[in-house]
Design a protein around this motif. Structure first.
Motif, PDB file in Angstrom:
ATOM      1  N   ARG A  81      56.387  31.691  62.261  1.00  0.00           N
ATOM      2  CA  ARG A  81      57.222  32.647  62.998  1.00  0.00           C
ATOM      3  C   ARG A  81      58.026  33.333  62.091  1.00  0.00           C
ATOM      4  O   ARG A  81      58.411  34.580  62.301  1.00  0.00           O
ATOM      5  N   ALA A  82      58.490  32.633  61.208  1.00  0.00           N
ATOM      6  CA  ALA A  82      59.626  33.118  60.210  1.00  0.00           C
ATOM      7  C   ALA A  82      59.208  34.479  59.378  1.00  0.00           C
ATOM      8  O   ALA A  82      59.674  35.265  59.116  1.00  0.00           O
ATOM      9  N   GLU A  83      57.863  34.341  59.238  1.00  0.00           N
ATOM     10  CA  GLU A  83      57.059  35.402  58.430  1.00  0.00           C
ATOM     11  C   GLU A  83      56.587  36.574  59.255  1.00  0.00           C
ATOM     12  O   GLU A  83      55.722  37.418  58.939  1.00  0.00           O
ATOM     13  N   GLY A  84      56.861  36.439  60.762  1.00  0.00           N
ATOM     14  CA  GLY A  84      56.595  37.457  61.639  1.00  0.00           C
ATOM     15  C   GLY A  84      55.241  37.433  62.369  1.00  0.00           C
ATOM     16  O   GLY A  84      55.017  38.466  63.150  1.00  0.00           O
ATOM     17  N   PHE A  85      54.445  36.280  62.277  1.00  0.00           N
ATOM     18  CA  PHE A  85      53.160  36.149  62.952  1.00  0.00           C
ATOM     19  C   PHE A  85      53.525  36.266  64.544  1.00  0.00           C
ATOM     20  O   PHE A  85      54.314  35.155  64.827  1.00  0.00           O
ATOM     21  N   ASP A  86      53.092  36.844  65.238  1.00  0.00           N
ATOM     22  CA  ASP A  86      53.301  37.152  66.634  1.00  0.00           C
ATOM     23  C   ASP A  86      52.162  36.700  67.522  1.00  0.00           C
ATOM     24  O   ASP A  86      52.162  36.859  68.652  1.00  0.00           O
ATOM     25  N   GLY A  87      51.185  36.003  66.890  1.00  0.00           N
ATOM     26  CA  GLY A  87      50.083  35.538  67.942  1.00  0.00           C
ATOM     27  C   GLY A  87      50.275  34.111  68.336  1.00  0.00           C
ATOM     28  O   GLY A  87      51.423  33.712  68.328  1.00  0.00           O
ATOM     29  N   ARG A  88      49.430  33.606  68.839  1.00  0.00           N
ATOM     30  CA  ARG A  88      49.371  32.303  69.408  1.00  0.00           C
ATOM     31  C   ARG A  88      49.301  31.141  68.383  1.00  0.00           C
ATOM     32  O   ARG A  88      48.481  31.335  67.573  1.00  0.00           O
ATOM     33  N   VAL A  89      50.471  30.127  68.522  1.00  0.00           N
ATOM     34  CA  VAL A  89      50.461  29.311  67.530  1.00  0.00           C
ATOM     35  C   VAL A  89      50.437  27.714  68.530  1.00  0.00           C
ATOM     36  O   VAL A  89      51.395  27.618  69.297  1.00  0.00           O
ATOM     37  N   VAL A  90      49.240  27.039  68.302  1.00  0.00           N
ATOM     38  CA  VAL A  90      49.325  25.911  68.752  1.00  0.00           C
ATOM     39  C   VAL A  90      49.328  24.857  67.899  1.00  0.00           C
ATOM     40  O   VAL A  90      48.729  24.514  66.759  1.00  0.00           O
ATOM     41  N   LEU A  91      50.309  23.622  68.271  1.00  0.00           N
ATOM     42  CA  LEU A  91      50.470  22.500  67.225  1.00  0.00           C
ATOM     43  C   LEU A  91      49.845  21.333  68.032  1.00  0.00           C
ATOM     44  O   LEU A  91      50.623  21.043  69.024  1.00  0.00           O
ATOM     45  N   VAL A  92      48.982  20.673  67.350  1.00  0.00           N
ATOM     46  CA  VAL A  92      48.330  19.476  68.097  1.00  0.00           C
ATOM     47  C   VAL A  92      49.044  18.306  67.488  1.00  0.00           C
ATOM     48  O   VAL A  92      48.579  18.134  66.279  1.00  0.00           O
TER      49      VAL A  92
END
Length: 406
Positions: A21-32
């Motif tokens: 997120r800090a690097e600007g990724f605006d896609g979906r992030v899922v943390l399992v």
């Protein structure tokens, strides 16, 4: 929309999410996260939290609201049980299959089990998870218990220090000639042996556990090759950790004492990366694959993997670093020493703070500062430089550390 799945709810996975997120990724992030906990880091488990000087929440990587605020889908208490790298899909224990564009394996490690009779008795403890720490903290809180610690490594010694600090009797059983012998060698291992004996620990070196005995299903004694029965209300086993490579191995990824990666933390299948305790990453600094289990590797490896997943030019070759706090002693260690290295000390290990240097053919391979602070940067620069430094200069307290790197 692109999807990045992060498998593992420890420090590496959580810091990877933060960095994406800090690097600007605006896609979906899922943390399992397989455990039913918010992502947490492990040092407080054997230090402040176990001592009773820090609260449970101190182990959290982020505040509870951070994940929603940063649009990170957090799946706690759900394990990843299958991986198809060709189809780029990960299967969860719920039966759900999740497609990904890039995947991070940050599955960590588990405590190595003690392979002796009686190791399944009630009262035999391990310390790897927050739940483990909850139980052990409660065990030790009121003092007056007889604790046998199996293993004189970092976890074993930190547990011993916490237990003694809370008024419990402690015996440490270690098969090597000193605690921390494989990491620090004989001379520096003796520093920690003295420390614990001065604080009332019964330290038995050169001793191997043969059996754990009990009554009514509860541990009562530990049998060694030298003693028919050390009294024990509790036994804490700290004999190392085993990387969680099952998911990677079942998917056909290269595994060799961890998930094998290149210098950019890329695993052997397209779109798959690994970081933290589970990763055996190629270090350009050392010219070989290293698997480093310490906190700093997860702290820095997760962000490096995130940047690598975003296509940035990443070379992950940090100098290994770890730290410990035991009683009133604080220590930091940088580098990677070998069994044949020579130890040079700046200061007296038996009288106050000092710095120890490990050298091979005049090159500093590692350095340890004990109760000496704000020297990590020059010590790491010295290790990284690969320069030859005279032993006299290393030992000279009047020679600034920064001056040793030309």
């Amino acid at each position: 929309m692109e999807t990045i799945v992060l498998v593992g709810g420890g420090l590496a996975g959580a810091k990877a999410a933060e960095t994406l997120r800090a690097e600007g990724f605006d896609g979906r992030v899922v943390l399992v996260a397989g455990e039913p906990e918010l992502p947490y880091e492990r040092p407080p488990l054997s230090k402040g939290y176990l001592l009773g000087s820090a609260e449970r929440e101190s182990a959290r990587v982020h505040e509870p609201g951070w994940y929603e605020a940063n649009d990170v889908e957090l799946r706690t208490g759900v394990a990843a049980v299958g991986l198809d790298v060709a189809a780029r899909r990960v299967e969860l224990a719920t039966g759900e299959e999740m497609a990904y564009d890039r995947l991070l394996l940050a599955t960590g490690a588990s405590a190595r089990r003690l392979p002796v009779r009686g190791a399944d008795l009630d009262g035999v403890r391990y310390l790897r998870t927050l739940a483990d720490a909850d139980r052990l903290r409660a065990d030790l809180a009121d003092g007056g218990r007889q604790l046998v610690v199996v293993g004189g490594g970092w976890i074993g010694l930190e547990v011993a220090a916490a237990a003694r600090s809370r008024g419990n009797a402690v015996t440490v059983v270690e098969p090597q000639p000193t605690p921390l012998h494989a990491v620090l060698g004989q001379r520096m291992g003796e520093v920690f042996a003295r420390l614990h004996r001065q604080h009332g620990v019964d330290l038995l070196t050169g001793t191997t556990v043969r059996e754990i005995r009990g009554a009514g299903g509860r541990v009562t004694a530990v049998v060694t090759d030298r003693d028919v029965g050390l009294p024990a209300d509790l036994v804490v086993v700290g004999i190392g950790a085993v990387p969680h490579t099952q998911l990677a191995a079942s998917a056909g990824l290269e595994v060799d004492n961890g998930v094998v990666t290149d210098h950019a933390l890329r695993a052997s299948a397209p779109g798959v990366f690994a970081a933290g305790d589970v990763a055996a990453s190629f270090s350009l600094l050392y010219g070989r694959h290293l698997r480093v289990e310490h906190w700093a590797n997860a702290l820095h490896g997760g962000p490096a993997a995130a940047r690598s997943m975003l296509g940035q030019d990443v070379t992950y070759d940090r100098v290994p670093y770890f730290f410990t706090d035991q009683y009133d002693l604080g220590m930091e260690y940088s580098g990677l020493s070998g069994p044949g290295d020579t130890v040079v000390c700046r200061g007296d290990p038996e009288d106050g703070g000092f710095i120890a240097f490990w050298t091979s053919d005049g090159h500093v391979t590692a350095a340890m500062n004990v109760d000496v602070w704000d020297v990590t940067a020059p010590l790491q620069a010295l290790v990284r430089s690969r320069q030859r430094v005279p032993a006299a200069a290393l030992a000279d307290p009047d020679a600034p550390l920064e001056s040793l790197v030309v």
